[in-house]
Design a protein around this motif. Structure first.
Motif, mmCIF file in Angstrom:
data_model
loop_
_atom_site.group_PDB
_atom_site.id
_atom_site.type_symbol
_atom_site.label_atom_id
_atom_site.label_comp_id
_atom_site.label_asym_id
_atom_site.label_seq_id
_atom_site.Cartn_x
_atom_site.Cartn_y
_atom_site.Cartn_z
ATOM 1 N N ILE A 219 0.837 -1.206 0.000
ATOM 2 C CA ILE A 219 0.000 0.000 0.000
ATOM 3 C C ILE A 219 0.870 1.252 0.000
ATOM 4 C CG2 ILE A 219 -1.653 1.320 1.383
ATOM 5 C CD1 ILE A 219 -2.918 -1.353 2.183
ATOM 6 N N ALA A 220 1.946 1.244 0.807
ATOM 7 C CA ALA A 220 2.814 2.428 0.881
ATOM 8 C C ALA A 220 3.459 2.713 -0.471
ATOM 9 C CB ALA A 220 3.871 2.222 1.952
ATOM 10 N N LEU A 221 3.964 1.677 -1.118
ATOM 11 C CA LEU A 221 4.589 1.895 -2.427
ATOM 12 C C LEU A 221 3.582 2.379 -3.459
ATOM 13 C CD1 LEU A 221 7.046 -1.132 -2.720
ATOM 14 C CD2 LEU A 221 7.619 1.290 -2.410
ATOM 15 N N ASN A 222 2.365 1.865 -3.413
ATOM 16 C CA ASN A 222 1.362 2.273 -4.396
ATOM 17 C C ASN A 222 0.754 3.632 -4.087
ATOM 18 O OD1 ASN A 222 0.954 0.229 -6.550
ATOM 19 N ND2 ASN A 222 0.837 -1.096 -4.758
ATOM 20 N N LEU A 223 0.861 4.115 -2.858
ATOM 21 C CA LEU A 223 0.338 5.446 -2.532
ATOM 22 C C LEU A 223 1.400 6.526 -2.701
ATOM 23 C CD1 LEU A 223 -1.899 4.860 0.621
ATOM 24 C CD2 LEU A 223 -2.632 5.333 -1.703
ATOM 25 N N PHE A 224 2.629 6.236 -2.284
ATOM 26 C CA PHE A 224 3.625 7.302 -2.189
ATOM 27 C C PHE A 224 4.690 7.262 -3.281
ATOM 28 C CE2 PHE A 224 2.208 6.551 2.245
ATOM 29 C CZ PHE A 224 1.447 7.696 2.354
ATOM 30 N N ALA A 225 4.984 6.101 -3.832
ATOM 31 C CA ALA A 225 5.994 6.032 -4.899
ATOM 32 C C ALA A 225 5.270 6.177 -6.233
ATOM 33 C CB ALA A 225 6.754 4.728 -4.827
ATOM 34 N N VAL A 226 5.244 7.380 -6.718
ATOM 35 C CA VAL A 226 4.470 7.698 -7.904
ATOM 36 C C VAL A 226 4.995 6.914 -9.118
ATOM 37 C CG1 VAL A 226 3.762 9.595 -9.445
ATOM 38 C CG2 VAL A 226 3.979 9.986 -6.992
ATOM 39 N N SER A 227 6.281 6.712 -9.202
ATOM 40 C CA SER A 227 6.837 6.041 -10.374
ATOM 41 C C SER A 227 6.638 4.522 -10.316
ATOM 42 C CB SER A 227 8.326 6.363 -10.508
ATOM 43 O OG SER A 227 9.025 5.855 -9.378
ATOM 44 N N LEU A 228 6.339 3.952 -9.123
ATOM 45 C CA LEU A 228 6.199 2.509 -8.971
ATOM 46 C C LEU A 228 4.741 2.046 -8.861
ATOM 47 C CD1 LEU A 228 9.038 1.733 -6.421
ATOM 48 C CD2 LEU A 228 9.056 1.334 -8.868
ATOM 49 N N ARG A 229 3.793 2.858 -9.149
ATOM 50 C CA ARG A 229 2.371 2.492 -8.958
ATOM 51 C C ARG A 229 1.966 1.411 -9.950
ATOM 52 N NH1 ARG A 229 -0.870 8.089 -7.915
ATOM 53 N NH2 ARG A 229 0.126 8.522 -5.939
ATOM 54 N N TRP A 230 1.991 0.206 -9.523
ATOM 55 C CA TRP A 230 1.520 -0.906 -10.354
ATOM 56 C C TRP A 230 0.105 -1.307 -9.975
ATOM 57 C CZ3 TRP A 230 5.009 -1.505 -6.403
ATOM 58 C CH2 TRP A 230 4.641 -2.375 -5.368
ATOM 59 N N ASP A 231 -0.366 -0.810 -8.787
ATOM 60 C CA ASP A 231 -1.720 -1.138 -8.329
ATOM 61 C C ASP A 231 -2.289 0.097 -7.638
ATOM 62 O OD1 ASP A 231 -3.972 -2.645 -7.779
ATOM 63 O OD2 ASP A 231 -3.125 -3.600 -6.004
ATOM 64 N N PRO A 232 -2.927 1.016 -8.391
ATOM 65 C CA PRO A 232 -3.425 2.255 -7.769
ATOM 66 C C PRO A 232 -4.544 2.012 -6.748
ATOM 67 C CG PRO A 232 -3.951 2.165 -10.118
ATOM 68 C CD PRO A 232 -3.153 0.950 -9.790
ATOM 69 N N TYR A 233 -5.026 3.099 -6.160
ATOM 70 C CA TYR A 233 -5.807 3.108 -4.937
ATOM 71 C C TYR A 233 -6.809 1.979 -4.696
ATOM 72 C CZ TYR A 233 -9.465 4.186 -1.684
ATOM 73 O OH TYR A 233 -10.402 4.084 -0.714
ATOM 74 N N PRO A 234 -7.710 1.606 -5.479
ATOM 75 C CA PRO A 234 -8.596 0.556 -4.956
ATOM 76 C C PRO A 234 -7.869 -0.769 -4.737
ATOM 77 C CG PRO A 234 -9.344 1.266 -7.154
ATOM 78 C CD PRO A 234 -8.126 2.053 -6.799
ATOM 79 N N PHE A 235 -6.585 -0.821 -5.147
ATOM 80 C CA PHE A 235 -5.722 -1.986 -4.910
ATOM 81 C C PHE A 235 -6.379 -3.284 -5.393
ATOM 82 C CE2 PHE A 235 -4.834 0.981 -1.321
ATOM 83 C CZ PHE A 235 -3.664 1.485 -1.818
ATOM 84 N N ILE A 236 -6.770 -3.288 -6.632
ATOM 85 C CA ILE A 236 -7.450 -4.437 -7.222
ATOM 86 C C ILE A 236 -6.521 -5.643 -7.283
ATOM 87 C CG2 ILE A 236 -8.535 -5.274 -9.336
ATOM 88 C CD1 ILE A 236 -10.106 -2.799 -9.217
ATOM 89 N N LEU A 237 -5.259 -5.420 -7.612
ATOM 90 C CA LEU A 237 -4.308 -6.523 -7.693
ATOM 91 C C LEU A 237 -4.080 -7.143 -6.301
ATOM 92 C CD1 LEU A 237 -2.551 -8.113 -9.626
ATOM 93 C CD2 LEU A 237 -0.710 -6.462 -9.226
ATOM 94 N N LEU A 238 -4.039 -6.300 -5.277
ATOM 95 C CA LEU A 238 -3.891 -6.807 -3.900
ATOM 96 C C LEU A 238 -5.112 -7.638 -3.502
ATOM 97 C CD1 LEU A 238 -2.207 -6.811 -1.283
ATOM 98 C CD2 LEU A 238 -3.456 -4.746 -0.609
ATOM 99 N N ASN A 239 -6.303 -7.160 -3.856
ATOM 100 C CA ASN A 239 -7.524 -7.936 -3.576
ATOM 101 C C ASN A 239 -7.524 -9.255 -4.328
ATOM 102 O OD1 ASN A 239 -8.792 -6.242 -1.743
ATOM 103 N ND2 ASN A 239 -9.548 -4.905 -3.387
ATOM 104 N N LEU A 240 -7.035 -9.234 -5.566
ATOM 105 C CA LEU A 240 -6.938 -10.459 -6.347
ATOM 106 C C LEU A 240 -5.961 -11.444 -5.686
ATOM 107 C CD1 LEU A 240 -7.733 -12.010 -8.909
ATOM 108 C CD2 LEU A 240 -5.784 -10.905 -10.040
ATOM 109 N N ALA A 241 -4.864 -10.931 -5.163
ATOM 110 C CA ALA A 241 -3.892 -11.788 -4.477
ATOM 111 C C ALA A 241 -4.516 -12.404 -3.224
ATOM 112 C CB ALA A 241 -2.648 -10.986 -4.115
#
Length: 177
Positions: free
Chosen positions: A56-78
């Motif tokens: 969550i921290a990387l997807n919120l704060f590391a703008v260049s590394l956002r592979w799963d933006p806010y609703p975190f769909i990939l995290l939910n899939l995992a």
């Protein structure tokens, strides 16, 4: 028989063509129990919590590394994938534990029945020994009887010597009561 396959009999099944996939259910069960045990530990929960926080921290704060933006769909899939695998593994581990418990219970029942039979046998043997001991002569009773016999014999021998004839032909062979 057809001419396509000479020598093939109808009463034998065909050989399987292609790779066969034989899986030993005990090996699968052992590994699934290991995974299920690991999923139930505090260590796993701590690792999962750290991974989620970093994700969550990387997807919120590391703008260049956002592979799963806010609703975190990939995290939910995992998480959904993890739950889809974890639930059957846990159920398999529970079924194996239930089988082990059932076998242990059957062994305990057999052991209890054997212990009960042994106890009943020993109780019968102990009762038989008590009855046999009850029929035996005690030391005190035997001593009293022997003392009475000695007194009786000494009275007879003492009384017989005074009344006894001089010849020893008749003494000791006839007893009167």
């Amino acid at each position: 028989m057809s001419t396509d396959q000479p020598g093939r009999r109808l009463d034998t099944p065909r050989q399987r063509r292609g790779p066969s996939f034989n899986l030993d259910s005990d090996i699968v069960g052992v590994y699934s129990e290991r995974v299920a045990r690991f999923l139930g530990t505090g260590r796993y929960l701590a690792i999962q919590t750290v991974v989620v926080i970093v994700w969550i921290a990387l997807n919120l704060f590391a703008v260049s590394l956002r592979w799963d933006p806010y609703p975190f769909i990939l995290l939910n899939l995992a998480f959904s994938t993890q739950a889809a695998y974890a639930a059957p593994l846990i159920l398999l581990a529970q079924n194996r534990q239930e089988n082990r418990d059932r076998i242990a219970l059957d062994e305990d029942r057999m052991r209890a029945a054997q212990t009960k039979a042994d106890t009943e046998f020993l109780a019968r043997e102990l009762a038989a020994v008590r009855l046999a001991v009850g029929d035996t002569v005690s030391r005190d009773y035997l001593r009293k009887e022997l003392d009475d016999l000695i007194d009786e014999l000494s009275e007879r021998l003492g009384g017989n010597r005074a009344d006894a004839p001089d010849d020893d032909t008749d003494s000791g062979h006839r007893h009167r009561r």
